[in-house]
Scaffold this active site. Structure first.
Site, PDB file in Angstrom:
ATOM      1  N   SER A   1      24.249 -13.077  44.194  1.00 48.34           N
ATOM      2  CA  SER A   1      23.074 -13.636  44.576  1.00 48.34           C
ATOM      3  C   SER A   1      23.161 -15.009  44.924  1.00 48.34           C
ATOM      4  O   SER A   1      23.914 -15.696  44.266  1.00 48.34           O
ATOM      5  CB  SER A   1      22.037 -13.466  43.657  1.00 48.34           C
TER       6      SER A   1
ATOM      7  N   TYR B   1      19.469 -14.038  34.420  1.00 45.30           N
ATOM      8  CA  TYR B   1      19.764 -13.408  35.475  1.00 45.30           C
ATOM      9  C   TYR B   1      20.735 -14.037  36.417  1.00 45.30           C
ATOM     10  O   TYR B   1      21.909 -13.667  36.827  1.00 45.30           O
ATOM     11  CB  TYR B   1      18.478 -12.915  36.498  1.00 45.30           C
TER      12      TYR B   1
HETATM   13  P1  NAD Z   1      15.487  -3.036  43.779  1.00 42.81           P
HETATM   14  O1  NAD Z   1      14.426  -3.033  42.636  1.00 42.81           O
HETATM   15  O2  NAD Z   1      15.188  -2.230  45.054  1.00 42.81           O
HETATM   16  O3  NAD Z   1      16.869  -2.379  43.510  1.00 42.81           O
HETATM   17  C1  NAD Z   1      17.447  -2.652  42.010  1.00 42.81           C
HETATM   18  C2  NAD Z   1      17.649  -1.196  41.725  1.00 42.81           C
HETATM   19  O4  NAD Z   1      18.306  -1.240  40.355  1.00 42.81           O
HETATM   20  C3  NAD Z   1      16.527  -0.265  41.241  1.00 42.81           C
HETATM   21  O5  NAD Z   1      15.971   0.442  42.502  1.00 42.81           O
HETATM   22  C4  NAD Z   1      16.985   0.587  40.164  1.00 42.81           C
HETATM   23  O6  NAD Z   1      17.546   1.651  40.703  1.00 42.81           O
HETATM   24  C5  NAD Z   1      18.201  -0.084  39.736  1.00 42.81           C
HETATM   25  N1  NAD Z   1      18.202  -0.399  38.414  1.00 42.81           N
HETATM   26  C6  NAD Z   1      17.624  -1.292  37.634  1.00 42.81           C
HETATM   27  N2  NAD Z   1      17.691  -1.191  36.126  1.00 42.81           N
HETATM   28  C7  NAD Z   1      18.335  -0.112  35.984  1.00 42.81           C
HETATM   29  C8  NAD Z   1      18.817   0.903  35.108  1.00 42.81           C
HETATM   30  N3  NAD Z   1      18.492   0.225  33.829  1.00 42.81           N
HETATM   31  N4  NAD Z   1      19.404   1.942  35.034  1.00 42.81           N
HETATM   32  C9  NAD Z   1      19.546   2.320  36.506  1.00 42.81           C
HETATM   33  N5  NAD Z   1      19.195   1.746  37.538  1.00 42.81           N
HETATM   34  C10 NAD Z   1      18.596   0.464  37.636  1.00 42.81           C
HETATM   35  O7  NAD Z   1      15.617  -4.471  44.369  1.00 42.81           O
HETATM   36  P2  NAD Z   1      16.682  -5.101  45.123  1.00 42.81           P
HETATM   37  O8  NAD Z   1      16.177  -6.434  45.315  1.00 42.81           O
HETATM   38  O9  NAD Z   1      17.203  -4.510  46.271  1.00 42.81           O
HETATM   39  O10 NAD Z   1      17.850  -5.260  44.270  1.00 42.81           O
HETATM   40  C11 NAD Z   1      19.428  -5.019  44.440  1.00 42.81           C
HETATM   41  C12 NAD Z   1      20.272  -5.850  44.023  1.00 42.81           C
HETATM   42  O11 NAD Z   1      20.024  -7.397  44.951  1.00 42.81           O
HETATM   43  C13 NAD Z   1      20.314  -6.461  42.777  1.00 42.81           C
HETATM   44  O12 NAD Z   1      21.475  -6.377  42.047  1.00 42.81           O
HETATM   45  C14 NAD Z   1      19.583  -7.765  42.784  1.00 42.81           C
HETATM   46  O13 NAD Z   1      19.996  -8.468  41.573  1.00 42.81           O
HETATM   47  C15 NAD Z   1      20.052  -8.113  43.958  1.00 42.81           C
HETATM   48  N6  NAD Z   1      19.514  -9.454  44.715  1.00 42.81           N
HETATM   49  C16 NAD Z   1      18.321  -9.257  45.158  1.00 42.81           C
HETATM   50  C17 NAD Z   1      17.694 -10.463  45.680  1.00 42.81           C
HETATM   51  C18 NAD Z   1      15.974 -10.066  46.389  1.00 42.81           C
HETATM   52  O14 NAD Z   1      15.678 -11.346  46.549  1.00 42.81           O
HETATM   53  N7  NAD Z   1      15.560  -9.036  46.039  1.00 42.81           N
HETATM   54  C19 NAD Z   1      18.251 -11.451  45.762  1.00 42.81           C
HETATM   55  C20 NAD Z   1      19.671 -11.565  45.541  1.00 42.81           C
HETATM   56  C21 NAD Z   1      20.247 -10.580  44.852  1.00 42.81           C
END
Ligand code: NAD
Ligand code: MG
Length: 298
Positions: free
Chosen positions: A190, A203
């Protein structure tokens, strides 16, 4: 012809119609409940055989960035296993349908990433279901904001590290014996890894760890022909944000402080994962590919 990811377009105006208002959902949050809907590339991602015959495991593949990546991988010719929490079955089954429509062999493997036994069986189940594994995407993640360090419980700190860091370690370690030369590992880090927000101390710390893990492991595995890279998203519209990833007052203006002036959509991340997964990035190792609307990075 309708738009696809190659259509010439002004990126500052793309997605002007997706304007979320304040909304809250319980963790982990569902794409099914997100309003307006995020773009996962369902209508736009066009494959061209870049991952033909490959076999991928994607954690958090039910929604957001992981789901957009799964759709792109399937349309590029890969078979795909997705991991997600049991309470996300609705999202996972919708995505599995889209992947099957693309002709992919699909495995849906629910469980809790905080559990090392699940992480290990996830790998063996994916290998068995797909007949091998040569792309691993460690993408599942937990983000809960807290105004003060004193509000971060030991349990939250532990859960965030287990989900974001330990699971990556457990899954990658279990996957290594199955990965042949040419295989690729991609971790989702991130912008928080190097521009940490005051409300995301735990985080952001996990994301800096993921960057270091990526670069160290990349050096270790390069001579074996296994490439490790990461993707660093900026502010992206996914269920992670309204399920306590951000305070409510930040949802309305989410991403407006980027040079592009808007949040990103999961569909805009998928091509970065495709590039790093595919052999076309054969000389790209230990890299962090930033997809963040123009925010400066180290
Ligand atoms: P999202 O909620 O769609 O995806 C995150 C997924 O993590 C969930 O769908 C879930 O299936 C999984 N998860 C969480 N806790 C879990 C657990 N205990 N067991 C099994 N699965 C679990 O959101 P996203 O934003 O697509 O996140 C995907 C990645 O992107 C993450 O690593 C997040 O940190 C990273 N990210 C997101 C952003 C943003 O702005 N959305 C920015 C930077 C990084
Ligand atoms: Mg989800």
């Amino acid at each position: 012809m309708s738009r696809d990811q190659y259509t010439f377009t002004n990126p500052a105006e793309l997605y002007a119609h997706i304007e979320p208002q304040k909304q809250h959902m319980p963790e982990p949050g569902l794409d099914a409940d997100l309003a307006p809907k995020a773009d996962l590339g369902e209508e736009t991602y066009r494959g061209s055989g870049r991952l033909q015959g490959r076999k991928a495991l994607i954690t958090g593949g039910d929604s957001g960035i992981g789901a957009a990546t799964a759709i792109a991988f399937a349309r590029e010719g890969a078979d795909v296993a997705i991991s997600y929490l049991p309470e996300e079955e609705e999202d996972a089954s919708r995505i599995a349908g889209i992947l099957r429509d693309a002709g992919a062999n699909v495995a849906t493997l629910p469980g809790d990433l905080r559990d090392p036994a699940y992480c290990r069986s996830l790998v063996t189940d994916a290998v068995e279901a797909l007949g091998g594994l040569d792309i691993l995407v460690n993408n599942g993640g937990k983000q809960i904001y807290q105004e003060s360090l004193t509000d971060i419980t030991d349990e939250q700190f532990d859960d965030t590290f287990k989900t974001n860091v330990y699971a990556m370690f457990w899954i990658t370690k279990a996957a290594l014996p199955h990965l042949t030369p040419g295989s690729t590992i991609i971790n989702t880090t991130s912008i928080q890894a190097y521009s940490p927000s005051g409300i995301l101390v735990d985080y952001a710390s996990t994301k800096a760890t993921i960057n270091a893990f990526t670069k160290g492991l990349a050096e270790q595995l390069a001579p074996k022909g296994i490439r490790v890279n990461s993707v660093a998203p900026g502010p992206i519209w996914t269920p992670l944000q309204p399920s306590d990833g951000q305070p409510q007052e930040k949802i309305d203006s989410f991403g407006e402080d980027t040079p592009l002036g808007r949040m990103g959509q999961p569909a805009e991340l998928a091509p970065a994962y495709v590039f790093l997964a595919s052999a076309e990035s054969s000389y790209v190792i230990g890299e962090t590919l930033n997809v963040n609307g123009g925010m400066p990075t180290p």
